[in-house]
Design an enzyme around this catalytic site. Structure first.
Site, PDB file in Angstrom:
ATOM      1  CB  SER A 136      -0.935   0.028   1.213  1.00 59.76           C
ATOM      2  OG  SER A 136      -2.043  -0.790   0.987  1.00 59.76           O
ATOM      3  CE  LYS A 157      -4.150   0.853  -1.308  1.00 55.95           C
ATOM      4  NZ  LYS A 157      -3.662  -0.400  -0.914  1.00 55.95           N
ATOM      5  CE1 TYR A 205      -4.777  -1.315  -4.841  1.00 56.99           C
ATOM      6  CE2 TYR A 205      -5.209  -3.667  -4.685  1.00 56.99           C
ATOM      7  CZ  TYR A 205      -4.980  -2.445  -4.078  1.00 56.99           C
ATOM      8  OH  TYR A 205      -4.942  -2.361  -2.700  1.00 56.99           O
ATOM      9  CE1 TYR A 238      -4.172   1.163   4.702  1.00 56.32           C
ATOM     10  CE2 TYR A 238      -2.735   0.168   6.331  1.00 56.32           C
ATOM     11  CZ  TYR A 238      -3.030   0.473   5.024  1.00 56.32           C
ATOM     12  OH  TYR A 238      -2.179   0.081   4.047  1.00 56.32           O
ATOM     13  CB  VAL A 286      -0.020  -5.757   4.351  1.00 58.06           C
ATOM     14  CG1 VAL A 286      -1.273  -5.175   4.952  1.00 58.06           C
ATOM     15  CG2 VAL A 286      -0.163  -6.017   2.875  1.00 58.06           C
TER      16      VAL A 286
HETATM   17  N1  GLN Z   1      -2.140  -5.493  -1.734  1.00 57.03           N
HETATM   18  C1  GLN Z   1      -2.801  -5.285  -0.484  1.00 57.03           C
HETATM   19  C2  GLN Z   1      -4.294  -5.369  -0.672  1.00 57.03           C
HETATM   20  O1  GLN Z   1      -4.785  -4.884  -1.648  1.00 57.03           O
HETATM   21  C3  GLN Z   1      -2.373  -3.955   0.033  1.00 57.03           C
HETATM   22  C4  GLN Z   1      -2.938  -3.674   1.374  1.00 57.03           C
HETATM   23  C5  GLN Z   1      -2.005  -2.946   2.287  1.00 57.03           C
HETATM   24  O2  GLN Z   1      -0.790  -2.885   2.111  1.00 57.03           O
HETATM   25  N2  GLN Z   1      -2.545  -2.456   3.357  1.00 57.03           N
HETATM   26  O3  GLN Z   1      -4.992  -5.941   0.152  1.00 57.03           O
END
Ligand code: GLN
Length: 312
Positions: free
Chosen positions: A72, A75, A197, A248, A266
């Site tokens: 993430s 992003k 994605y 988050y 993550v």
């Molecule tokens: N690739 C993960 C997902 O789409 C990314 C989520 C994350 O890093 N929080 O669930």
């Protein structure tokens, strides 16, 4: 890789060394993500941290040159790349308020008519990637080109195994994309969007790469080659959304402890920005229950405590 210059101050190296030493003495550092099998195999004892200064000097401690799954964290970069192209129109399709919910939650989308709360939860990132895809025809390729240019590391790439693993376990992201499409908030075919994605999330990069790639936000929108990606105001906006939404439903706690704009993934990585001063990246794969790196948050907490640097 950018070579350290003789004029570099490397001012924070003693602080990083102290943090690495403290981290090595701290047991119990969370668990690697296991909902994407390719991430579950990471050694939770890994730890790296890097600082990139405004002139492109980068240095670090521990596993700071070892590539890991950025997830993430990407992003932030797709948001910046899309915002640079379409400006404020983006905000008609994605909000900029904290969600207070887990990163992959579906619940708010129905009563908010398919407009995700912010670009850093999965639903919001899918909208941003969709819009970047419409504008460029290859959102993940744009992202990779940007990361390579900013980091000076031409060997950065996608991890096909992670992308495939995520695709096989991607029901929740597919559900988010279809649901938003039912409200007319997705342009591209869903399989095309999900492929973009998942490749975006699979980029493998080190703390050194990510600290360098984040420095444009510390330079108020200016890229490594001196050109401007974002206006100063847009750079402020991205930093503000990172502060309020980048970790988050733990963003309040992160702001309280670290006091910097930050974005986690993550894979166990976190990037953070000290506007006007430097960019940071830390990696340790053990996560807390909200999906943020335990040792990573602790290390950034120590960094701002020891240096006195924060946005507050
Ligand atoms: N690739 C993960 C997902 O789409 C990314 C989520 C994350 O890093 N929080 O669930």
């Amino acid at each position: 890789m950018v070579i350290m210059t003789m004029t570099s101050s490397r001012a924070f190296l003693p602080v990083l060394e102290r943090i690495a030493e403290e981290t090595g003495r701290t047991p119990g550092r969370g668990r690697p993500a296991d909902y994407i099998p390719a991430l579950a195999a990471c050694d939770p004892r890994s730890f790296g941290m890097a600082v990139a200064e405004l002139d492109g000097t980068v240095y670090g401690v521990g596993d700071w040159r070892q590539p890991f799954s950025t997830q993430s964290i990407t992003k932030v970069f797709t948001l910046a790349l899309d915002l640079a192209r379409e400006g404020d129109e983006l905000w008609e399709h994605v909000g900029r308020e904290p969600s207070g919910n887990p990163f992959n939650s579906l619940v708010q989308l129905e009563y908010e008519q398919g407009i995700p709360r912010n670009p850093f939860i999965n639903a919001g990132a899918l909208v941003v990637t969709d819009r970047l895809q419409t504008r460029t025809g290859d959102a993940a390729g744009e992202l990779l080109a940007f990361l390579r240019a900013e980091s000076g590391n031409a060997s950065l790439g996608f991890d096909q195994g992670v992308a495939a693993s995520e695709s096989q376990h991607g029901d929740r992201n597919a559900a988010l994309a279809h649901f938003m499409a039912s409200y007319g908030n997705i342009d591209n075919e869903i399989p095309v969007l999900l492929d973009q994605y998942f490749r975006q999330c699979s980029v493998a990069a080190s703390c050194a790469d990510l600290a360098l790639a984040t420095t444009f936000l510390a330079r108020h929108g200016i890229r490594a080659d001196g050109t401007r990606l974002l206006t100063r105001s847009q750079a402020k906006q991205v930093n503000a959304v990172m502060l309020t939404c980048g970790t988050y439903d733990a963003a309040g706690e992160f702001a309280y402890r670290v006091g910097l704009p930050g974005k986690s993934g993550v894979g166990g990585g976190i990037i953070a920005v000290v506007p006007g001063r430097c960019a940071l990246s830390v990696w340790s794969p053990g996560l807390d229950e909200r999906g943020n790196s335990v040792a990573g948050v602790a290390a950034l907490d120590r960094f701002t405590t020891l240096t006195g640097l924060s946005v507050f």
